[in-house]
Scaffold this active site. Sequence first.
Site, PDB file in Angstrom:
ATOM      1  N   HIS A  71     -21.809 -15.905  33.121  1.00  0.00           N
ATOM      2  CA  HIS A  71     -23.075 -16.308  32.489  1.00  0.00           C
ATOM      3  C   HIS A  71     -22.765 -17.173  31.274  1.00  0.00           C
ATOM      4  O   HIS A  71     -23.015 -16.814  30.132  1.00  0.00           O
ATOM      5  CB  HIS A  71     -23.918 -15.075  32.141  1.00  0.00           C
ATOM      6  CG  HIS A  71     -24.332 -14.304  33.371  1.00  0.00           C
ATOM      7  ND1 HIS A  71     -23.416 -13.779  34.261  1.00  0.00           N
ATOM      8  CD2 HIS A  71     -25.550 -13.995  33.863  1.00  0.00           C
ATOM      9  CE1 HIS A  71     -24.070 -13.179  35.248  1.00  0.00           C
ATOM     10  NE2 HIS A  71     -25.359 -13.297  35.040  1.00  0.00           N
ATOM     11  N   HIS A  95     -28.930 -14.506  25.338  1.00  0.00           N
ATOM     12  CA  HIS A  95     -27.838 -14.341  26.295  1.00  0.00           C
ATOM     13  C   HIS A  95     -27.086 -15.636  26.578  1.00  0.00           C
ATOM     14  O   HIS A  95     -26.107 -15.633  27.308  1.00  0.00           O
ATOM     15  CB  HIS A  95     -28.378 -13.791  27.619  1.00  0.00           C
ATOM     16  CG  HIS A  95     -28.721 -12.333  27.572  1.00  0.00           C
ATOM     17  ND1 HIS A  95     -29.517 -11.791  26.592  1.00  0.00           N
ATOM     18  CD2 HIS A  95     -28.360 -11.297  28.376  1.00  0.00           C
ATOM     19  CE1 HIS A  95     -29.639 -10.491  26.794  1.00  0.00           C
ATOM     20  NE2 HIS A  95     -28.953 -10.162  27.870  1.00  0.00           N
ATOM     21  N   ASP A 146     -32.846 -15.285  31.136  1.00  0.00           N
ATOM     22  CA  ASP A 146     -32.584 -14.277  30.093  1.00  0.00           C
ATOM     23  C   ASP A 146     -32.714 -14.869  28.695  1.00  0.00           C
ATOM     24  O   ASP A 146     -32.863 -14.133  27.709  1.00  0.00           O
ATOM     25  CB  ASP A 146     -31.197 -13.639  30.275  1.00  0.00           C
ATOM     26  CG  ASP A 146     -31.257 -12.433  31.214  1.00  0.00           C
ATOM     27  OD1 ASP A 146     -32.379 -11.938  31.463  1.00  0.00           O
ATOM     28  OD2 ASP A 146     -30.195 -12.003  31.697  1.00  0.00           O
ATOM     29  N   HIS A 182       0.826  -1.207   0.000  1.00  0.00           N
ATOM     30  CA  HIS A 182       0.000   0.000   0.000  1.00  0.00           C
ATOM     31  C   HIS A 182       0.865   1.264   0.000  1.00  0.00           C
ATOM     32  O   HIS A 182       1.240   1.756   1.066  1.00  0.00           O
ATOM     33  CB  HIS A 182      -0.902   0.003   1.228  1.00  0.00           C
ATOM     34  CG  HIS A 182      -1.793  -1.202   1.316  1.00  0.00           C
ATOM     35  ND1 HIS A 182      -1.328  -2.442   1.723  1.00  0.00           N
ATOM     36  CD2 HIS A 182      -3.107  -1.357   1.043  1.00  0.00           C
ATOM     37  CE1 HIS A 182      -2.335  -3.302   1.704  1.00  0.00           C
ATOM     38  NE2 HIS A 182      -3.422  -2.672   1.292  1.00  0.00           N
ATOM     39  N   HIS A 239      -4.123   3.224  -3.482  1.00  0.00           N
ATOM     40  CA  HIS A 239      -4.301   2.730  -2.107  1.00  0.00           C
ATOM     41  C   HIS A 239      -3.507   1.448  -1.861  1.00  0.00           C
ATOM     42  O   HIS A 239      -2.720   1.374  -0.920  1.00  0.00           O
ATOM     43  CB  HIS A 239      -5.789   2.471  -1.802  1.00  0.00           C
ATOM     44  CG  HIS A 239      -6.000   1.563  -0.629  1.00  0.00           C
ATOM     45  ND1 HIS A 239      -6.165   2.031   0.652  1.00  0.00           N
ATOM     46  CD2 HIS A 239      -6.029   0.204  -0.531  1.00  0.00           C
ATOM     47  CE1 HIS A 239      -6.293   1.000   1.479  1.00  0.00           C
ATOM     48  NE2 HIS A 239      -6.217  -0.124   0.788  1.00  0.00           N
ATOM     49  N   GLU A 298     -18.001  -3.158  24.638  1.00  0.00           N
ATOM     50  CA  GLU A 298     -17.202  -4.378  24.763  1.00  0.00           C
ATOM     51  C   GLU A 298     -16.019  -4.394  23.796  1.00  0.00           C
ATOM     52  O   GLU A 298     -14.908  -4.789  24.153  1.00  0.00           O
ATOM     53  CB  GLU A 298     -18.065  -5.626  24.511  1.00  0.00           C
ATOM     54  CG  GLU A 298     -19.188  -5.843  25.526  1.00  0.00           C
ATOM     55  CD  GLU A 298     -20.441  -5.056  25.195  1.00  0.00           C
ATOM     56  OE1 GLU A 298     -20.477  -4.352  24.166  1.00  0.00           O
ATOM     57  OE2 GLU A 298     -21.419  -5.139  25.970  1.00  0.00           O
TER      58      GLU A 298
HETATM   59  C1  LIG Z   1     -11.699  -4.316   9.916  1.00  0.00           C
HETATM   60  C2  LIG Z   1     -11.153  -4.180   8.553  1.00  0.00           C
HETATM   61  N1  LIG Z   1     -11.976  -4.193   7.504  1.00  0.00           N
HETATM   62  C3  LIG Z   1     -11.483  -4.102   6.244  1.00  0.00           C
HETATM   63  C4  LIG Z   1     -10.153  -4.021   6.020  1.00  0.00           C
HETATM   64  C5  LIG Z   1      -9.607  -3.984   4.592  1.00  0.00           C
HETATM   65  N2  LIG Z   1      -9.111  -2.638   4.298  1.00  0.00           N
HETATM   66  C6  LIG Z   1      -7.819  -2.320   4.406  1.00  0.00           C
HETATM   67  S1  LIG Z   1      -7.503  -0.722   4.074  1.00  0.00           S
HETATM   68  C7  LIG Z   1      -9.129  -0.416   3.742  1.00  0.00           C
HETATM   69  C8  LIG Z   1      -9.582   0.958   3.327  1.00  0.00           C
HETATM   70  C9  LIG Z   1      -9.164   1.924   4.334  1.00  0.00           C
HETATM   71  O1  LIG Z   1      -9.389   3.216   3.908  1.00  0.00           O
HETATM   72  P1  LIG Z   1      -8.558   4.366   4.608  1.00  0.00           P
HETATM   73  O2  LIG Z   1      -8.479   4.132   6.042  1.00  0.00           O
HETATM   74  O3  LIG Z   1      -9.161   5.640   4.161  1.00  0.00           O
HETATM   75  O4  LIG Z   1      -7.099   4.184   4.034  1.00  0.00           O
HETATM   76  P2  LIG Z   1      -6.466   4.876   2.743  1.00  0.00           P
HETATM   77  O5  LIG Z   1      -7.101   4.230   1.547  1.00  0.00           O
HETATM   78  O6  LIG Z   1      -6.781   6.309   2.818  1.00  0.00           O
HETATM   79  O7  LIG Z   1      -5.039   4.542   2.852  1.00  0.00           O
HETATM   80  C10 LIG Z   1      -9.889  -1.571   3.917  1.00  0.00           C
HETATM   81  C11 LIG Z   1     -11.342  -1.642   3.686  1.00  0.00           C
HETATM   82  C12 LIG Z   1      -9.318  -4.001   7.152  1.00  0.00           C
HETATM   83  N3  LIG Z   1      -8.002  -3.919   7.041  1.00  0.00           N
HETATM   84  N4  LIG Z   1      -9.830  -4.056   8.389  1.00  0.00           N
END
Ligand SMILES: Cc1ncc(C[n+]2csc(CCOP(=O)(O)OP(=O)(O)O)c2C)c(N)n1
Length: 641
Positions: free
Chosen positions: A452, A464, A460, A32, A263, A402
């Site tokens: 629980h 739960h 519950d 990236h 990206h 949580e």
């Molecule tokens: C919980 C989660 N869901 C999905 C992803 C896959 N993922 C990695 S980067 C990204 C997009 C993130 O966008 P942003 O934070 O704006 O990063 P930028 O493209 O600006 O570098 C996704 C969906 C992940 N790493 N974690």
Amino acid sequence: MPYSLDKTHHSLLSNCIRSLSMDAVELANSGHPGMPMGMADVATVLFTHFLKFYPKDPDFPDRDRFILSGGHGSMLLYSLLYLTGYKDMTIDELKSFRKLHSKTPGHPEYGHTKGVEATTGPLGQGLGNAVGMALSEELLRKRFGQDAQNHRTYVFVGDGCLMEGLSEEAISFAGHMQLSKLIVFWDDNGITIDGKTSLSTSTDQIARFQASGWHTFQIDGHNPEEIFNAIQSAQTSNKPVLIACKTQIGFGSPSKAGSESVHGSPLGQNEIIATKKALGIDYPAFEIPDKASSLWRNFGNRHKEAYESWNKNAPENFKKFLQKKLNFEPLTYLADAWRQEKPTLASRVASGKVLDALIPNNAGLIGGSADLTPSNNTRISGMADITTQMRDGNYIRYGIREHFMSACMNGIALHGGLIPYGGTFLCFTDYMRPGIRLSALMGLKVVYVMTHDSIGLGEDGPTHQPIEHLASLRAIPGIKVYRPCDALETLYSWQSALEFEGPSILVLSRQNLPFLHENTFNPQNIYVLKDEGDITFASTGSEVHLCMDASDLLEKKYGIKARVISAPCLENLNSDDMKLLGKKPILAVEAAAQSVFWAKHSAQFLGIDTFGASAPHQDLYTHFSLTPEAIAQKALRILGR
Ligand SMILES: Cc1ncc(C[n+]2csc(CCOP(=O)(O)OP(=O)(O)O)c2C)c(N)n1
Ligand SMILES: [Mg+2]
């Protein structure tokens, strides 16, 4: 004091990050580049003028923490570690980006690469960790003074981190706690993988943070003066600070900057040539000009004095505290007393009594619950809530958050000095599974107090009542799941959990459990409660006493003997323990879905694989055929009688 680097020098330094990031992603043919290129200016100002760190001792306890919550931008961090002189981070490591056994895995991994403060990648987690770290600093500073702890927590988040629900929990908690030494940089580039953020959000982030009690700044993330001034002002805030940095993803790339195409894919050779030309980068791939290199190394060394002075001046009691082992002596007395009294107790109540013994003797323990304190028995009398006024408390009111609780506990454990435990219902581990998984991946000492634990919670009802949770948590590598059958096992489970350098989950009953450990002594991993027999009942928690009764019933009614074994933590069983399971047919009994472990050891299984129901717990055990009679009948069938 203004920013000390003129435009030329600033660009020289920030372009090192850009070129290394482009080059490494290109060579790996994966990764990236966009985020490191976009945030290079902010990172350069932060690392050269603010962040307190010392590459020669990456773990120095009073360093500022820097967390890259958007872990996909890992090359930003790896470049900085290399440029500022972390000795593990060589140019060869950058060339091995994303290769097996390199120090430069796809996403930053804590414990694998020095200088990486947290494993990040699942978006939003790093922000939650950072809040836990900032809280730890507050607590330790209050206890041991400014000479011991006086540092800040900086975190880079992207659009993705802020879209995740976890961010809301973390922001709301940090604002409530007024964690003024927490500074969050939002890479406001308006781009995620699918394209423009306008595809999926129209949230006013500034208003959101302000509504949660944060101080906010909005700056041009490519203007060093603005970045510098914002960070400087942030240092004087009495609230946590958001610095929204307008940036261009893939900054410098003539045809890809500002677009989602940069990206998560290499730029391609031609575009790299064009980008380097546009940025004025005239040196070959993976080569940093001497001038830039020596400037970066000097900045990397600039906290040498602060480091040495900390070593000289930090109070001895704090240094000792960091080395201190847990004191389990009070548990010996409690165990003796219980062997005499043979108390009938719900394991959640026994857990509370264990904490009664542990907390006054172990100042490092920090308790908490996600708004189920009276049910989880996590707060003993004498504990004090941590508030904005009361930084020397030892109990965190996490609220109904949580997911954040798990990320925050990870942050506390990562920070060092304190050991967090936190409670909710076992069923709601579903709300914190990403954090639990990261506790395991990072090997953090975190104790999850999950009460629980089954249909035994009763009225519950199925919403739960955990069914698949036990099996699914046991399936996470590197975590220990304890389901003790009585008070004494609960005590040993706590001790064993706290002795383990990794996370544990205590799975505790709401309902009373009889005392079964009359004749067992030394804490072991597996307990033979009844020996000799034609069949072995293997069980955990609230079903062990049912197996004991089933064994009695079989003997009385049919003259058949059955062994009974309690194995509170399957992960703890070594090969000697396994021998105790014996060679006779095994019937495993748990009021839950079958765990892989039982199938692997060819046990027959009596459990539940549907949702539960709402009723008094005795009625449910009958309804789901988990009674001594039903266990005995199943045994007879297995034995062909
Ligand atoms: C919980 C989660 N869901 C999905 C992803 C896959 N993922 C990695 S980067 C990204 C997009 C993130 O966008 P942003 O934070 O704006 O990063 P930028 O493209 O600006 O570098 C996704 C969906 C992940 N790493 N974690
Ligand atoms: Mg983005």
